[in-house]
Design a protein around this motif. Structure first.
Motif, PDB file in Angstrom:
ATOM      1  N   MET A 182      88.422  44.405 144.211  1.00 48.80           N
ATOM      2  CA  MET A 182      88.224  44.107 145.635  1.00 48.80           C
ATOM      3  C   MET A 182      87.184  43.033 145.895  1.00 48.80           C
ATOM      4  O   MET A 182      86.809  42.791 147.049  1.00 48.80           O
ATOM      5  N   ALA A 183      86.709  42.351 144.852  1.00 51.93           N
ATOM      6  CA  ALA A 183      85.695  41.308 145.040  1.00 51.93           C
ATOM      7  C   ALA A 183      86.112  40.246 146.060  1.00 51.93           C
ATOM      8  O   ALA A 183      85.300  39.870 146.918  1.00 51.93           O
ATOM      9  N   PRO A 184      87.334  39.721 146.029  1.00 54.60           N
ATOM     10  CA  PRO A 184      87.691  38.692 147.018  1.00 54.60           C
ATOM     11  C   PRO A 184      87.516  39.156 148.464  1.00 54.60           C
ATOM     12  O   PRO A 184      87.055  38.385 149.320  1.00 54.60           O
ATOM     13  N   THR A 185      87.863  40.402 148.739  1.00 55.92           N
ATOM     14  CA  THR A 185      87.712  40.910 150.110  1.00 55.92           C
ATOM     15  C   THR A 185      86.248  41.097 150.470  1.00 55.92           C
ATOM     16  O   THR A 185      85.819  40.757 151.590  1.00 55.92           O
ATOM     17  N   LEU A 186      85.449  41.627 149.552  1.00 54.27           N
ATOM     18  CA  LEU A 186      84.016  41.799 149.817  1.00 54.27           C
ATOM     19  C   LEU A 186      83.345  40.447 150.048  1.00 54.27           C
ATOM     20  O   LEU A 186      82.502  40.302 150.950  1.00 54.27           O
ATOM     21  N   ILE A 187      83.716  39.455 149.261  1.00 59.59           N
ATOM     22  CA  ILE A 187      83.140  38.116 149.411  1.00 59.59           C
ATOM     23  C   ILE A 187      83.556  37.515 150.750  1.00 59.59           C
ATOM     24  O   ILE A 187      82.743  36.894 151.456  1.00 59.59           O
ATOM     25  N   ILE A 209      70.357  40.315 139.040  1.00 65.05           N
ATOM     26  CA  ILE A 209      71.625  40.020 138.382  1.00 65.05           C
ATOM     27  C   ILE A 209      72.373  38.927 139.134  1.00 65.05           C
ATOM     28  O   ILE A 209      72.963  38.026 138.527  1.00 65.05           O
ATOM     29  N   GLY A 210      72.350  38.982 140.450  1.00 59.77           N
ATOM     30  CA  GLY A 210      73.014  37.950 141.246  1.00 59.77           C
ATOM     31  C   GLY A 210      72.446  36.570 140.986  1.00 59.77           C
ATOM     32  O   GLY A 210      73.185  35.582 140.911  1.00 59.77           O
ATOM     33  N   LYS A 211      71.136  36.484 140.833  1.00 55.32           N
ATOM     34  CA  LYS A 211      70.503  35.194 140.540  1.00 55.32           C
ATOM     35  C   LYS A 211      70.934  34.681 139.176  1.00 55.32           C
ATOM     36  O   LYS A 211      71.227  33.490 139.014  1.00 55.32           O
ATOM     37  N   MET A 212      70.982  35.574 138.169  1.00 57.11           N
ATOM     38  CA  MET A 212      71.431  35.155 136.839  1.00 57.11           C
ATOM     39  C   MET A 212      72.859  34.638 136.883  1.00 57.11           C
ATOM     40  O   MET A 212      73.181  33.611 136.268  1.00 57.11           O
ATOM     41  N   VAL A 213      73.737  35.311 137.611  1.00 59.27           N
ATOM     42  CA  VAL A 213      75.129  34.879 137.717  1.00 59.27           C
ATOM     43  C   VAL A 213      75.219  33.536 138.421  1.00 59.27           C
ATOM     44  O   VAL A 213      75.893  32.608 137.951  1.00 59.27           O
ATOM     45  N   TYR A 244      84.259  35.391 141.172  1.00 62.85           N
ATOM     46  CA  TYR A 244      84.643  36.762 141.484  1.00 62.85           C
ATOM     47  C   TYR A 244      83.435  37.698 141.596  1.00 62.85           C
ATOM     48  O   TYR A 244      83.612  38.889 141.857  1.00 62.85           O
ATOM     49  N   SER A 245      82.241  37.180 141.390  1.00 64.27           N
ATOM     50  CA  SER A 245      81.053  38.034 141.417  1.00 64.27           C
ATOM     51  C   SER A 245      80.554  38.240 142.843  1.00 64.27           C
ATOM     52  O   SER A 245      80.139  37.285 143.505  1.00 64.27           O
ATOM     53  N   VAL A 246      80.563  39.483 143.290  1.00 64.95           N
ATOM     54  CA  VAL A 246      80.081  39.783 144.641  1.00 64.95           C
ATOM     55  C   VAL A 246      78.578  39.548 144.723  1.00 64.95           C
ATOM     56  O   VAL A 246      78.082  38.940 145.672  1.00 64.95           O
ATOM     57  N   GLN A 247      77.836  40.014 143.698  1.00 60.31           N
ATOM     58  CA  GLN A 247      76.383  39.840 143.761  1.00 60.31           C
ATOM     59  C   GLN A 247      75.977  38.383 143.561  1.00 60.31           C
ATOM     60  O   GLN A 247      74.989  37.927 144.146  1.00 60.31           O
ATOM     61  N   GLY A 248      76.734  37.625 142.776  1.00 59.20           N
ATOM     62  CA  GLY A 248      76.447  36.199 142.628  1.00 59.20           C
ATOM     63  C   GLY A 248      76.655  35.459 143.930  1.00 59.20           C
ATOM     64  O   GLY A 248      75.835  34.625 144.332  1.00 59.20           O
ATOM     65  N   LYS A 299      72.398  34.409 150.430  1.00 56.94           N
ATOM     66  CA  LYS A 299      71.167  35.071 150.876  1.00 56.94           C
ATOM     67  C   LYS A 299      71.455  36.329 151.696  1.00 56.94           C
ATOM     68  O   LYS A 299      70.764  36.646 152.676  1.00 56.94           O
ATOM     69  N   ILE A 300      72.486  37.057 151.284  1.00 58.23           N
ATOM     70  CA  ILE A 300      72.832  38.343 151.882  1.00 58.23           C
ATOM     71  C   ILE A 300      72.400  39.444 150.906  1.00 58.23           C
ATOM     72  O   ILE A 300      72.750  39.385 149.732  1.00 58.23           O
ATOM     73  N   PRO A 301      71.632  40.429 151.352  1.00 56.19           N
ATOM     74  CA  PRO A 301      71.185  41.468 150.423  1.00 56.19           C
ATOM     75  C   PRO A 301      72.352  42.199 149.757  1.00 56.19           C
ATOM     76  O   PRO A 301      73.268  42.681 150.432  1.00 56.19           O
ATOM     77  N   PHE A 302      72.326  42.235 148.443  1.00 54.82           N
ATOM     78  CA  PHE A 302      73.232  43.061 147.642  1.00 54.82           C
ATOM     79  C   PHE A 302      72.320  43.910 146.770  1.00 54.82           C
ATOM     80  O   PHE A 302      71.752  43.414 145.800  1.00 54.82           O
ATOM     81  N   THR A 303      72.146  45.176 147.136  1.00 57.97           N
ATOM     82  CA  THR A 303      71.159  46.002 146.460  1.00 57.97           C
ATOM     83  C   THR A 303      71.807  46.964 145.475  1.00 57.97           C
ATOM     84  O   THR A 303      72.887  47.504 145.726  1.00 57.97           O
ATOM     85  N   GLY A 304      71.115  47.163 144.347  1.00 53.22           N
ATOM     86  CA  GLY A 304      71.569  48.099 143.326  1.00 53.22           C
ATOM     87  C   GLY A 304      70.705  49.344 143.332  1.00 53.22           C
ATOM     88  O   GLY A 304      69.475  49.246 143.397  1.00 53.22           O
TER      89      GLY A 304
END
Length: 367
Positions: A77-82, A153-157, A214-218, A224-229
């Motif tokens: 579901m990454a495309p929809t979340l993005i 992780i998002g920053k690394m991606v 395809y990376s939601v957190q990337g 600059k939208i919070p993606f929290t783990g």
């Protein structure tokens, strides 16, 4: 005297590239225009109501938080979340440790999900080099940089790599800032220990992520939208790797929890969507809502006009919004996550649906 501990340095860690994976993101992702199936008229009515509340929340600049379990990522579901992020509908995303890992593995190698039964029997489940090494190292770097768990992780991606400072710089930083920045100094000392233990060279460590679109957190990091783990210690495969560092996990996860709580504090006339998360989402929500109400009450305010929609596969015939909390002799009382969210005030609904069908319908109706 401390209890005896398992020595992870003795593990035979296999190459991730050799692991059999069950889900391939290019093959298995769900296009945003795919038609959702199996949605009844009553479900569609509730989705339409949710769409109206989201639009109103965005007009008022209020939080629209989407918390979800790992299957939302694993289901492609990454495309929809993005798209929900890019179009401005979602202001905050939150997931558990497994959601972080699946998203990263898709970005790094285009595939994820292993056979748990087979690999536990082989003594190999979760014991893979790249996942354990890079995710844990990104958290150690993020802890030093003051980032959150998902943000690290998002920053690394997004950057396709990590910055590794010179050890001499870290030593000097620790000596000069022990009194003024003790938290960062502690993280710097942890970083030093890891660099020395694993002989990591300084400079920019290039880590290609050929499937990062395809990376939601990337994408969240880029926008600059919070993606929290929100991990639980020992729950995820990264804990099997010697690179795993508890202090880094704690520092980054704490940052993400406080970021999440800040978004919850803006939930008056906002929307909270909990999709396929029976434990993580309700547990972090109730603590965050309590903290948010504590501050609001000090200023003579109260969060009470928020809208909560809980989505899961389990069937439930109890109408929480209409009939309230069921009695203890009713099985619905033990529908734990609904009970938790019902007690959080506002308006709460439960919807039985596959996360793919729900999110597709939600996005298409918003658009």
């Amino acid at each position: 005297m401390p209890y005896p501990k398992f020595n992870r340095d003795k593990l035979d860690i296999k190459r991730l590239i050799d692991r059999k994976s069950k889900v391939y993101i290019e093959r298995d992702h769900i296009p945003v225009n795919q038609i959702p199936l199996n949605l009844s008229d009553s479900v569609i009515l509730l989705i339409n109501q949710t769409v109206a509340r989201i639009k109103r929340a965005r007009e008022l600049n209020r939080s629209v938080i989407l918390a979800f379990g790992a299957h939302t990522i694993k289901n492609g579901m990454a495309p929809t979340l993005i798209a929900l992020m890019k179009e401005g509908w979602i202001t905050h995303l939150a997931t558990n440790g497994a959601g972080i890992i699946h998203d990263w593995e898709f970005a790094f190698q285009g595939k994820s999900s292993e056979d748990v039964r087979e690999n536990v029997n082989l003594g190999q489940f979760g014991i893979w080099d790249s996942t354990g090494f890079y995710i844990n190292l990104a958290l150690i770097v993020g802890a030093y940089e003051g980032l959150g768990y998902g943000e690290s992780i998002g920053k690394m991606v997004h950057r396709e790599g990590l910055d590794i400072p010179e050890t001499s710089f870290l030593y000097e930083f620790a000596r000069n800032n022990i009194e003024s920045k003790p938290e960062q100094v502690a993280a710097a000392i942890d970083f030093l220990g890891v660099i020395n233990h694993f002989s990591i060279p300084s400079g920019f460590m290039k880590i290609p992520h050929p499937y990062k679109k395809y990376s939601v957190q990337g994408n969240a990091y880029e926008m600059k939208i919070p993606f929290t783990g929100h991990p639980m210690f020992g729950h995820d495969i990264i804990y099997t790797h010697p690179m795993n560092h508890g202090a880094a996990v704690g520092r980054t996860a704490e940052n993400d929890f406080l970021c999440y709580a800040q978004s919850v504090s803006n939930l008056e006339n906002g929307v909270y969507l909990s999709v396929g998360s029976a434990v993580m989402s309700p547990m972090i929500f109730e603590k965050s809502m309590s903290m948010a109400q504590n501050i609001k009450i000090q200023y003579g305010e109260h969060i009470e006009n928020h809208y909560i929609l809980v989505v899961d596969l389990a069937e439930s015939n109890w109408n929480w919004n209409k009939d309230g909390e069921p009695p203890m002799d009713n099985p619905a009382y033990y529908f734990r996550y609904c009970k938790t969210f019902y007690r959080m005030g506002g308006e709460m609904h439960y919807l039985t649906a596959d996360n793919r069908d729900f999110l597709l319908a939600l996005h298409q109706k918003l658009k």
